[in-house]
Write an enzyme that holds these catalytic residues in place. Structure first.
Site, PDB file in Angstrom:
ATOM      1  N   GLY A  14       0.826  -1.200   0.000  1.00  0.00           N
ATOM      2  CA  GLY A  14       0.000   0.000   0.000  1.00  0.00           C
ATOM      3  C   GLY A  14       0.858   1.246   0.000  1.00  0.00           C
TER       4      GLY A  14
ATOM      5  N   CYS B  99       5.353  -0.275   7.053  1.00  0.00           N
ATOM      6  CA  CYS B  99       5.022   0.916   6.276  1.00  0.00           C
ATOM      7  C   CYS B  99       6.262   1.321   5.492  1.00  0.00           C
ATOM      8  CB  CYS B  99       4.595   2.040   7.220  1.00  0.00           C
ATOM      9  SG  CYS B  99       4.203   3.583   6.367  1.00  0.00           S
ATOM     10  N   LEU B 100       6.072   1.677   4.228  1.00  0.00           N
ATOM     11  CA  LEU B 100       7.221   2.041   3.400  1.00  0.00           C
ATOM     12  C   LEU B 100       7.929   3.292   3.920  1.00  0.00           C
ATOM     13  CD1 LEU B 100       5.801   1.297  -0.165  1.00  0.00           C
ATOM     14  CD2 LEU B 100       7.469  -0.047   1.138  1.00  0.00           C
TER      15      LEU B 100
ATOM     16  N   HIS C 242      -4.962   1.602   7.340  1.00  0.00           N
ATOM     17  CA  HIS C 242      -3.593   2.148   7.393  1.00  0.00           C
ATOM     18  C   HIS C 242      -3.431   3.290   6.384  1.00  0.00           C
ATOM     19  CE1 HIS C 242       0.933   1.552   7.803  1.00  0.00           C
ATOM     20  NE2 HIS C 242       0.858   2.230   6.674  1.00  0.00           N
ATOM     21  N   GLU C 243      -3.929   3.065   5.151  1.00  0.00           N
ATOM     22  CA  GLU C 243      -3.760   4.097   4.105  1.00  0.00           C
ATOM     23  C   GLU C 243      -4.628   5.322   4.379  1.00  0.00           C
ATOM     24  OE1 GLU C 243      -1.243   3.842   2.326  1.00  0.00           O
ATOM     25  OE2 GLU C 243      -0.912   1.735   2.790  1.00  0.00           O
TER      26      GLU C 243
ATOM     27  N   HIS D 269      -2.928   7.505   6.729  1.00  0.00           N
ATOM     28  CA  HIS D 269      -1.927   8.353   6.059  1.00  0.00           C
ATOM     29  C   HIS D 269      -2.570   9.634   5.529  1.00  0.00           C
ATOM     30  CE1 HIS D 269       1.898   6.277   6.005  1.00  0.00           C
ATOM     31  NE2 HIS D 269       1.385   5.156   5.541  1.00  0.00           N
TER      32      HIS D 269
ATOM     33  N   GLN E 234       2.985   9.966   0.886  1.00  0.00           N
ATOM     34  CA  GLN E 234       4.257   9.250   1.011  1.00  0.00           C
ATOM     35  C   GLN E 234       5.180   9.527  -0.181  1.00  0.00           C
ATOM     36  OE1 GLN E 234       2.287   5.281   2.060  1.00  0.00           O
ATOM     37  NE2 GLN E 234       4.197   5.191   3.225  1.00  0.00           N
TER      38      GLN E 234
HETATM   39 NI    NI Z   1       2.199   3.229   5.447  1.00  0.00          NI
END
Ligand code: NI
Length: 166
Positions: free
Chosen positions: A46, A93-94, A135-136, A139, A51
């Site tokens: 995701g 998470c990236l 989660h997204e 963000h 991000q």
């Molecule tokens: Ni994330």
């Protein structure tokens, strides 16, 4: 298409609340495609627009990708309209390379969003997909894994990210 640079915590843009997308035009579609390419290249399951430095309410998700299948989900202006149950999931998470933390989420959700063509759709999801969507959307509200842990855990997280040269 191009691969974008992924912002690493504590980049300020990760803490910002993103703005709804008013018009889904070619510019937005290019952004969506770049986000998907960036997510697959990372690789991740995701990615939210902030991000990659863009504060618009857009996210891409593909929880099947690690298994070799591709099933891209595009979320534009997503909203969770119903939620039930609880589930604890170890999330990555990236923007937090190599860090995993346990987060409590709703087990099942119903979401509305627009797709890449600007069409409204509704989706019921549970477990991993429900977790990924929550989660997204976090963000998009400027909420990251750092907000989901204790003060002490956050300090340890920061130290780890720093030690790794981020
Ligand atoms: Ni994330």
């Amino acid at each position: 298409m191009s691969i974008k640079e992924i912002m690493i915590y504590p980049a300020e843009v990760l803490k910002k609340r993103s703005e709804p997308v008013a018009v889904i035009d070619d510019e937005i579609r290019v952004l969506v495609d770049d986000m998907a390419e960036t997510m697959y290249a990372a690789p991740g399951v995701g990615l939210a627009a902030n991000q990659v430095g863009v504060t618009k309410r857009i996210a891409v998700i593909d929880i099947d990708h690690p298994e070799g299948e591709s099933d891209l989900l595009v979320l534009i202006n997503p909203e969770i309209v119903e939620r039930s149950g609880e589930i604890e999931w170890e999330e990555g998470c990236l923007s937090f390379p190599d860090i995993h933390v346990k987060v409590l989420r709703s087990q099942k959700i119903r979401m509305t969003a627009l797709n890449r063509d600007g069409e409204a759709y509704e989706l019921e999801a549970e477990e991993l997909l429900a977790v990924a969507i929550q989660h997204e959307i976090d963000h998009l509200d400027g909420i990251t894994l750092a907000n989901k842990v204790s003060f002490l855990q956050r300090k340890m997280m920061m130290r780890e990210l720093k030690n790794r040269g981020n």
